[in-house]
Design an enzyme around this catalytic site. Structure first.
Site, PDB file in Angstrom:
ATOM      1  N   HIS A 270       4.296  -6.022  11.147  1.00 47.31           N
ATOM      2  CA  HIS A 270       3.728  -4.695  10.909  1.00 47.31           C
ATOM      3  C   HIS A 270       2.871  -4.323  12.107  1.00 47.31           C
ATOM      4  O   HIS A 270       2.062  -5.117  12.567  1.00 47.31           O
ATOM      5  CB  HIS A 270       2.902  -4.679   9.627  1.00 47.31           C
ATOM      6  CG  HIS A 270       2.676  -3.292   9.108  1.00 47.31           C
ATOM      7  ND1 HIS A 270       1.823  -2.404   9.710  1.00 47.31           N
ATOM      8  CD2 HIS A 270       3.223  -2.638   8.048  1.00 47.31           C
ATOM      9  CE1 HIS A 270       1.840  -1.255   9.049  1.00 47.31           C
ATOM     10  NE2 HIS A 270       2.681  -1.379   8.030  1.00 47.31           N
TER      11      HIS A 270
ATOM     12  N   ARG B 218      13.721  -3.532   8.327  1.00 49.35           N
ATOM     13  CA  ARG B 218      13.541  -2.814   7.068  1.00 49.35           C
ATOM     14  C   ARG B 218      12.934  -1.433   7.286  1.00 49.35           C
ATOM     15  O   ARG B 218      11.938  -1.282   7.979  1.00 49.35           O
ATOM     16  CB  ARG B 218      12.643  -3.616   6.128  1.00 49.35           C
ATOM     17  CG  ARG B 218      12.281  -2.903   4.832  1.00 49.35           C
ATOM     18  CD  ARG B 218      11.476  -3.803   3.928  1.00 49.35           C
ATOM     19  NE  ARG B 218      10.150  -4.082   4.454  1.00 49.35           N
ATOM     20  CZ  ARG B 218       9.058  -3.390   4.150  1.00 49.35           C
ATOM     21  NH1 ARG B 218       9.149  -2.351   3.343  1.00 49.35           N
ATOM     22  NH2 ARG B 218       7.886  -3.734   4.643  1.00 49.35           N
TER      23      ARG B 218
ATOM     24  N   HIS C  80       4.758  -9.555   8.658  1.00 49.30           N
ATOM     25  CA  HIS C  80       4.660  -8.721   7.460  1.00 49.30           C
ATOM     26  C   HIS C  80       5.796  -8.919   6.467  1.00 49.30           C
ATOM     27  O   HIS C  80       5.565  -9.046   5.268  1.00 49.30           O
ATOM     28  CB  HIS C  80       4.611  -7.255   7.888  1.00 49.30           C
ATOM     29  CG  HIS C  80       4.445  -6.286   6.759  1.00 49.30           C
ATOM     30  ND1 HIS C  80       3.360  -6.306   5.910  1.00 49.30           N
ATOM     31  CD2 HIS C  80       5.233  -5.252   6.345  1.00 49.30           C
ATOM     32  CE1 HIS C  80       3.475  -5.331   5.022  1.00 49.30           C
ATOM     33  NE2 HIS C  80       4.607  -4.684   5.244  1.00 49.30           N
TER      34      HIS C  80
ATOM     35  N   ARG D  36       9.271   0.377  12.843  1.00 48.07           N
ATOM     36  CA  ARG D  36       8.174  -0.567  13.017  1.00 48.07           C
ATOM     37  C   ARG D  36       8.356  -1.505  14.204  1.00 48.07           C
ATOM     38  O   ARG D  36       7.394  -1.860  14.877  1.00 48.07           O
ATOM     39  CB  ARG D  36       7.989  -1.383  11.731  1.00 48.07           C
ATOM     40  CG  ARG D  36       7.425  -0.567  10.595  1.00 48.07           C
ATOM     41  CD  ARG D  36       7.338  -1.367   9.316  1.00 48.07           C
ATOM     42  NE  ARG D  36       6.710  -0.587   8.260  1.00 48.07           N
ATOM     43  CZ  ARG D  36       6.534  -1.017   7.030  1.00 48.07           C
ATOM     44  NH1 ARG D  36       6.928  -2.236   6.693  1.00 48.07           N
ATOM     45  NH2 ARG D  36       5.945  -0.248   6.127  1.00 48.07           N
TER      46      ARG D  36
ATOM     47  N   SER E 128      11.515  -1.822   0.339  1.00 48.08           N
ATOM     48  CA  SER E 128      11.493  -3.153  -0.282  1.00 48.08           C
ATOM     49  C   SER E 128      11.241  -3.086  -1.782  1.00 48.08           C
ATOM     50  O   SER E 128      11.900  -3.796  -2.556  1.00 48.08           O
ATOM     51  CB  SER E 128      10.438  -4.037   0.393  1.00 48.08           C
ATOM     52  OG  SER E 128       9.181  -3.399   0.387  1.00 48.08           O
ATOM     53  N   LEU E 129      10.293  -2.255  -2.207  1.00 47.01           N
ATOM     54  CA  LEU E 129      10.027  -2.152  -3.639  1.00 47.01           C
ATOM     55  C   LEU E 129      11.227  -1.549  -4.366  1.00 47.01           C
ATOM     56  O   LEU E 129      11.566  -1.951  -5.475  1.00 47.01           O
ATOM     57  CB  LEU E 129       8.773  -1.312  -3.896  1.00 47.01           C
ATOM     58  CG  LEU E 129       7.448  -1.852  -3.317  1.00 47.01           C
ATOM     59  CD1 LEU E 129       6.285  -0.967  -3.728  1.00 47.01           C
ATOM     60  CD2 LEU E 129       7.201  -3.287  -3.753  1.00 47.01           C
TER      61      LEU E 129
ATOM     62  N   GLN F  33       0.811  -1.208   0.000  1.00 50.45           N
ATOM     63  CA  GLN F  33       0.000   0.000   0.000  1.00 50.45           C
ATOM     64  C   GLN F  33       0.852   1.270   0.000  1.00 50.45           C
ATOM     65  O   GLN F  33       0.669   2.162  -0.812  1.00 50.45           O
ATOM     66  CB  GLN F  33      -0.912   0.015   1.228  1.00 50.45           C
ATOM     67  CG  GLN F  33      -1.921  -1.107   1.278  1.00 50.45           C
ATOM     68  CD  GLN F  33      -2.668  -1.122   2.600  1.00 50.45           C
ATOM     69  OE1 GLN F  33      -2.373  -0.369   3.515  1.00 50.45           O
ATOM     70  NE2 GLN F  33      -3.648  -2.007   2.703  1.00 50.45           N
TER      71      GLN F  33
ATOM     72  N   GLU G 247       6.891   8.236   5.771  1.00 52.82           N
ATOM     73  CA  GLU G 247       6.537   7.110   6.632  1.00 52.82           C
ATOM     74  C   GLU G 247       7.521   7.032   7.791  1.00 52.82           C
ATOM     75  O   GLU G 247       8.487   7.801   7.859  1.00 52.82           O
ATOM     76  CB  GLU G 247       6.524   5.800   5.838  1.00 52.82           C
ATOM     77  CG  GLU G 247       5.421   5.771   4.795  1.00 52.82           C
ATOM     78  CD  GLU G 247       5.340   4.462   4.043  1.00 52.82           C
ATOM     79  OE1 GLU G 247       4.323   4.233   3.381  1.00 52.82           O
ATOM     80  OE2 GLU G 247       6.294   3.662   4.113  1.00 52.82           O
TER      81      GLU G 247
END
Length: 538
Positions: free
Chosen positions: A242, A384, A349, A288, A389-390, A60, A126
């Site tokens: 997550h 992470r 996650h 996170r 990641s993307l 997302q 984020e």
């Protein structure tokens, strides 16, 4: 106790299909790598479900890259290293932050439609990012937009053949070299795909746990088949939970993106009290692992099974525009995030560990590469950074394509390979064992761990390993074998690492210990467990 191959075969009796490159998986890593390689090579892209079904589809938040003039590669690097808790590879992070923007531009050229505001790419922020550097699409449907665009390119490329609903059972290796893979076709025929290079892009391991944001297909296949083939697996104890997955009766553990907190949402316990100030001065935008453990602590203290995410102070128009997918999903279950607090709890996650690979995606096995969540490049370290990641998938996908371009053709002088084991019939129901495995992992090897719990998990998993003594015929059975393989790797790594760092938290060793544990834990099927001290980590 874990064999090299799950099934018996004789290559002389099987159909052999040759290709320049075999790509396993159809998330962003597999699609991007296939496109980069296909300019001058024939590619077979094999995926066990449909082309669009992958972890990427459900991503997302977005993709992190330095786009803004106020931002910098050095800042992105610093944020990544801070989140990684001392185990990132400096070389890998340098590659990511410097090459990421160009790779994102390639996504745009291939048709990805990122959100735009006032003629400029829209950026959000984020947790643990110093600047707004997260590109997103359709508000909160970034992953779907990326795989939509890349899938269109793949399906229309003359050098890429897409095999949907094909299951990769095992890699075929000889003398430290990967020759390709044993694959079952949809109708049940098994074929040997002989490939000059094989790239594992098979995604994550969320189905190790009963509660996960990952889809059903995330059964750790790539890590397990690589381990059985003789690849080195690194840092499997580091699993990111997550902090905010929907926790509501009748609803799945749907991901509530970190971008919701990035746009101002706050966390409240069941008493209605904000609590993040007790745990970190970055509040809801802390990394996170910190937020997830804070939520669990509040749940324990209030005897609740969830906390609340509150964004009701923002305008309904902003919420509906920025988070249309999350808004629609919540409405489906009777929750209106413009007026209601969203009940959330942590869920498995992302796997930070995986198949050890260098900055060109190369594993210790010749001609075997790993890309995306299945890999351990060193970018993520112990935790992470959100939306890296993307970026990692496309940056290292490009590097893998370059490395494969320099490989010599695979020799035709292969030794005859035939596997015949004395296996028992009557294996039983994989679904029951899978649920039992997930319960073991949630209860004993989840977000909080201890030696006592991990030893219990080891004992229980050892009993489950009898699965490998049976004849395995179905995808459900092979997926369970893969989950069992990876579960054992997670538990052994977590037992070995007697400290708390990033996504790994030990209640009996609650502090980070750089003197003893600023190092990686490696696992190999025949050589066992090893430690790696690398001057490159920070």
């Amino acid at each position: 106790m874990i064999p090299q191959y799950l099934v018996d075969f004789n290559l002389a009796d099987m159909s052999t299909i040759e290709t320049d490159v075999l790509v396993v998986g159809s998330g962003i890593a597999g699609l991007y790598a296939a496109l980069e390689i296909s300019s001058d090579k024939k590619v077979i892209l094999a995926t066990k479900h449909t082309l669009l079904e992958s972890n990427t589809r459900y991503a997302q938040g977005g993709i992190a890259a330095v786009i803004s003039k106020e931002d910098s590669a050095s800042s992105h690097k610093e944020d990544t290293l801070n989140a990684g808790a001392g185990l990132c590879s400096l070389a890998a992070v340098d590659v990511l932050v410097h090459e990421g923007p160009e790779r994102v531009q390639q996504l745009i050229e291939w048709g990805t439609l990122f959100d735009v505001e006032q003629g400029e790419l829209a950026l959000t922020r984020e947790g643990a990012h110093s600047f707004r550097r997260i590109l997103h699409a359709n508000g909160d449907a970034t992953g779907y937009e990326i795989v939509r665009a890349l899938s269109y390119q793949v399906l229309n490329h003359p050098n890429v053949t897409v095999w949907e609903d094909h299951f990769v059972i095992d890699l075929i290796t000889q003398e430290g070299q990967c020759l390709g893979a044993l694959i079952e076709r949809p109708e049940g025929e098994r074929v040997f795909v002989k490939a000059g290079a094989t790239i594992l892009c098979s995604g994550g391991s969320g189905q190790l746990y009963r509660y996960t944001t990952n889809p059903e297909i995330a059964t750790s296949d790539g890590i397990a088949i690589a381990y059985r083939a003789g690849a080195v697996i690194r840092d499997m104890e580091f699993i990111q939970f997550h902090p905010t997955a929907l926790c509501y009766p009748g609803a799945p553990r749907f991901l509530i993106s970190e971008a919701v907190r990035g746009e101002g949402a706050v966390l409240r316990n069941t008493k209605g009290e904000r609590f993040m100030y007790k745990y970190d001065n970055r509040l809801e935008l802390a990394p996170r692992d910190i937020v997830a453990r804070a939520i669990v602590q509040e749940m324990e203290e209030t005897h609740a099974n969830m906390v609340y995410l509150d964004i009701t102070h923002e305008s309904p128009e902003l919420i509906r525009h920025r988070f249309p997918t999350i808004y629609a999903t919540c409405i489906q279950y009777g929750l209106d995030m413009t007026t209601d607090w969203i009940p959330v709890a942590p869920a498995a996650h992302y796997m930070m560990g995986g198949v050890k690979s260098d900055i060109n995606g190369q594993t210790n096995l010749s001609r075997l590469f790993a890309c995306g969540e299945v890999s351990s490049t060193g970018v993520h370290g112990a935790n992470r950074l959100a939306s890296n990641s993307l970026s990692e998938a496309i940056v290292f996908g490009k590097r893998i394509a370059n490395a494969i371009g320099e490989l010599s053709p695979l020799s035709n002088n292969m030794l005859h390979i035939s596997i015949k084991n004395d296996r028992k019939a009557g294996v039983g129901f994989a679904s029951e064992r899978r649920l039992r495995l997930q319960r073991i992992m949630v209860r004993l090897a989840g977000l909080k761990r201890s030696e006592a719990g991990l030893l219990q998990a080891r004992t229980k998993l050892m009993k489950e390993l009898e699965w490998f003594q049976y004849e395995l015929h179905t995808r459900e059975q092979w997926e369970l074998a893969n989950l069992l393989t990876s579960a054992q790797l997670v538990v052994e790594g977590a037992l070995k690492r007697e400290e708390s760092r990033g996504g790994h938290y030990r209640e009996d060793f609650p502090l980070r210990d750089d003197v003893k544990w600023k190092r990686h834990i490696l696992q190999h099927r025949t050589q066992g467990m090893m430690e790696e001290i690398n001057d490159d980590i920070k």
